[in-house]
Motif scaffolding. Sequence first.
Motif, mmCIF file in Angstrom:
data_model
loop_
_atom_site.group_PDB
_atom_site.id
_atom_site.type_symbol
_atom_site.label_atom_id
_atom_site.label_comp_id
_atom_site.label_asym_id
_atom_site.label_seq_id
_atom_site.Cartn_x
_atom_site.Cartn_y
_atom_site.Cartn_z
ATOM 1 N N SER A 1 0.850 -1.195 0.000
ATOM 2 C CA SER A 1 0.000 0.000 0.000
ATOM 3 C C SER A 1 0.881 1.238 0.000
ATOM 4 N N ALA A 2 0.257 2.369 -0.224
ATOM 5 C CA ALA A 2 0.967 3.647 -0.195
ATOM 6 C C ALA A 2 0.004 4.739 0.235
ATOM 7 N N ILE A 3 0.535 5.750 0.926
ATOM 8 C CA ILE A 3 -0.239 6.939 1.284
ATOM 9 C C ILE A 3 0.592 8.160 0.933
ATOM 10 N N ALA A 4 -0.075 9.295 0.732
ATOM 11 C CA ALA A 4 0.624 10.503 0.285
ATOM 12 C C ALA A 4 0.087 11.733 1.004
ATOM 13 N N PHE A 5 0.966 12.738 1.150
ATOM 14 C CA PHE A 5 0.635 14.021 1.764
ATOM 15 C C PHE A 5 1.100 15.129 0.827
ATOM 16 N N HIS A 6 0.236 16.109 0.600
ATOM 17 C CA HIS A 6 0.569 17.242 -0.263
ATOM 18 C C HIS A 6 0.831 18.458 0.610
ATOM 19 N N VAL A 7 1.959 19.099 0.391
ATOM 20 C CA VAL A 7 2.288 20.288 1.189
ATOM 21 C C VAL A 7 2.814 21.392 0.281
ATOM 22 N N GLU A 8 2.501 22.615 0.661
ATOM 23 C CA GLU A 8 3.058 23.793 -0.003
ATOM 24 C C GLU A 8 4.171 24.337 0.881
ATOM 25 N N VAL A 9 5.354 24.515 0.289
ATOM 26 C CA VAL A 9 6.497 24.992 1.066
ATOM 27 C C VAL A 9 7.045 26.254 0.396
ATOM 28 N N GLU A 10 6.983 27.354 1.113
ATOM 29 C CA GLU A 10 7.496 28.623 0.590
ATOM 30 C C GLU A 10 9.004 28.564 0.411
ATOM 31 N N ALA A 11 9.528 29.430 -0.452
ATOM 32 C CA ALA A 11 10.973 29.520 -0.663
ATOM 33 C C ALA A 11 11.673 29.823 0.656
ATOM 34 N N GLY A 12 12.709 29.042 0.954
ATOM 35 C CA GLY A 12 13.470 29.254 2.177
ATOM 36 C C GLY A 12 12.759 28.829 3.442
ATOM 37 N N GLN A 13 11.602 28.184 3.317
ATOM 38 C CA GLN A 13 10.824 27.779 4.480
ATOM 39 C C GLN A 13 10.752 26.249 4.560
ATOM 40 N N SER A 14 10.034 25.764 5.563
ATOM 41 C CA SER A 14 9.919 24.321 5.764
ATOM 42 C C SER A 14 8.481 23.960 6.108
ATOM 43 N N ALA A 15 8.171 22.684 5.985
ATOM 44 C CA ALA A 15 6.860 22.145 6.363
ATOM 45 C C ALA A 15 7.074 20.815 7.065
ATOM 46 N N GLN A 16 6.159 20.494 7.983
ATOM 47 C CA GLN A 16 6.295 19.288 8.797
ATOM 48 C C GLN A 16 5.219 18.268 8.421
ATOM 49 N N VAL A 17 5.636 17.022 8.268
ATOM 50 C CA VAL A 17 4.724 15.906 8.025
ATOM 51 C C VAL A 17 5.033 14.818 9.046
ATOM 52 N N HIS A 18 4.001 14.234 9.626
ATOM 53 C CA HIS A 18 4.183 13.122 10.548
ATOM 54 C C HIS A 18 3.533 11.869 9.977
ATOM 55 N N TYR A 19 4.244 10.785 10.126
ATOM 56 C CA TYR A 19 3.793 9.465 9.655
ATOM 57 C C TYR A 19 3.902 8.507 10.825
ATOM 58 N N TRP A 20 2.940 7.608 10.969
ATOM 59 C CA TRP A 20 3.033 6.630 12.044
ATOM 60 C C TRP A 20 2.289 5.352 11.684
ATOM 61 N N PHE A 21 2.641 4.292 12.404
ATOM 62 C CA PHE A 21 1.825 3.084 12.339
ATOM 63 C C PHE A 21 1.778 2.448 13.717
ATOM 64 N N SER A 22 0.704 1.708 13.956
ATOM 65 C CA SER A 22 0.522 0.988 15.212
ATOM 66 C C SER A 22 0.377 -0.495 14.910
ATOM 67 N N ALA A 23 0.733 -1.335 15.896
ATOM 68 C CA ALA A 23 0.637 -2.781 15.740
ATOM 69 C C ALA A 23 -0.174 -3.351 16.890
ATOM 70 N N GLY A 24 -0.996 -4.355 16.589
ATOM 71 C CA GLY A 24 -1.811 -4.977 17.627
ATOM 72 C C GLY A 24 -2.344 -6.315 17.166
ATOM 73 N N SER A 25 -3.096 -6.953 18.053
ATOM 74 C CA SER A 25 -3.613 -8.293 17.763
ATOM 75 C C SER A 25 -5.024 -8.273 17.193
ATOM 76 N N GLN A 26 -5.662 -7.115 17.166
ATOM 77 C CA GLN A 26 -7.000 -7.008 16.589
ATOM 78 C C GLN A 26 -7.232 -5.581 16.109
#
Length: 660
Positions: A200-225
């Motif tokens: 599978s794949a997921i995507a995030f679209h961000v606009e980043v100004e010149a000389g600036q930055s943007a933050q993206v967080h990615y995570w996953f969890s694991a469990g039995s159900q």
Amino acid sequence: MTRHFALGNGKMLVNLDDRGMIRDVYYPYVGQWNHVGGYPFRIGIWTDGQFSWLTESVWEVNRCRYVTHSLVTDISLKHEVWQLEIEMQAGVHQRDCIFLNGLKLINHGSKQRNIRLYFHQDLSIDESEVGDTAAYYPDLHSLFHYKKNRYFMFNGNQSGLGMNEYSTGIKRFHQAEGTWRDAENGKLSCNPIAQGSVDSAIAFHVEVEAGQSAQVHYWFSAGSQLDEVVALDQYVRENRPGALLDRIRIYWQKWSSKCEMDAGDLEPSLLRLYRQSLLLVRTQINTNGAIVAANDSEILAYNRDHYSYMWPRDGALIAHAMSQAGYHGTIVPFFHFCARHMHPSGYLHHKYNPDGTIGSSWHPYIQNGEKQLPIQEDETALVLHVLWKDYERHKVIELPQSLYKILIRKAAAFLETYWLKDLSLPYPSYDLWEERYGIHTFTCAAVYAGLLAASNFCNLFGDLPSSEQFRERAEEVQNGIIKHLWNEREQRFARGLIQIEGTWKQDLTPESSIIGLYLFEVLPVNDSRLIQTIDQLRSQLQVNTDIGGIARYSGDSYFLSGDLSDRVPGNPWIICTLWFAMWDMEVADSLESLRQTKEHLHWTVRHALSSDVLPEQLHPYEGTPLSVAPLTWSHATYLMAVHTYIRRYQELSSSITEDI
């Protein structure tokens, strides 16, 4: 691909390479099962109509290290042509089975950029691509993979918003390469479910100004159900992933500083590797007590097996190092694990899976028509030895009391009876390298130490007759070592005894583990026979290249790079080199001579990866890591060497003060 980062909490372990790609996911045990089938979780970037995976060489690795004294990564990659930089801080939650990755996109260009960040998930749940399902979960706007009682949920956000695209698909079956190919045109198809061999794949679209930055967080969890991973996903969103990463960093920084010590004159670089070694060892310890040798699935490219087992010997020596560092509570479950899984006859098996089942083995039950126990006796003995050393150090009597009947007495009875009376030596078993069957000096030294530990425990609990009985047997083994393993002509101890046509003959192969006579206190450090032996072994096992270090034994062909020669008796091993370093520290007779031994510690730092990960062995000419990395035993031996240096520094400093 070497594992530069190990991130874990005793229930889940995630390994990353130097570009931040997930290479291994172990759950629900550290070392069992690995739900990644040897393919990376790719991360890709689309901008200005072009696409690139971070695996491509156009991305230069600027930084590849842990955030200081923590189990959070500090990775920086830069694409010079695109004038784009990515910083990654990733970690596993200290309590829950959650992996988080915070990515900072820095636009060094002169114009605003629309950037699409893609995360690819390539699971083979329970180590098989058969029967997996990947599906979109609309209630949380997330994706999850599952099979049987294994669930993994993937999600993320940027500026408080969730993912912009997703897709699931078939991988490596017929003509389908995988959903990751779907990302390369800058748009995912939003296919909601796939079954079989899937990714599978997921995507995030961000606009980043010149000389600036943007933050993206990615995570996953694991469990039995499903409900479990849903709850963990909600926990991340409610507590904010960035804040959770800060908590992970703070937790491990406090954990690794729990036992502050007077470090003498050790330089910051040596202490940094010490602190990181504590943390890396911790990632390999299961909550159930299993201490795993290594969890680097790259080894499967060379062997149809891995190092994701608990060898009781490795576990004992690793526990010893952690006890020295003050982490008594961390290693208590290890001894209970050994007690639970000890054979009724009182010995420990060759190795164990992290869940406590018996691991794979190549030691037969019969050889040359005669039955034999397929064990390494040093593994049973060293558990007793280390348990006693831990009691001496911390005086927590409840632990040995709880183990006295179910571990200590059973193991001691086995060690006492598993011996050859005519030699006063332990019965044959396999050596610590798992290669030879015979009576080995290292094993004999470990049995001596194990019997002494048993004697001490019996005395502690008031059983004086048994204490005397085990002490007498230990002394008999000590005398047997001196009588049968010392070679007068060579003026050194032999590697061991091997049986040839019914007669025991000395094996005089130069062997680093003979230093066990010092490590387990069979002989005092001023014994001339011990001094002569170690001096000879050093000259015979020294790797005489620019890399240096000490080989395991003369003629060692395991992962050999090049031909064996007088210059290269075998690849240099971190463990063996540090054994000789500890000897040099022990016999140093002044602060000046002790300071010279720090070069061994600096050698270790120089040959660690940039993330402070230590491998098992090194290429003798290039110094690159060979076999697995990180090897838990390598890090534990570095901890032991630092402890030895500090102790000797204090002893020698004290003697100077007394003279004044």
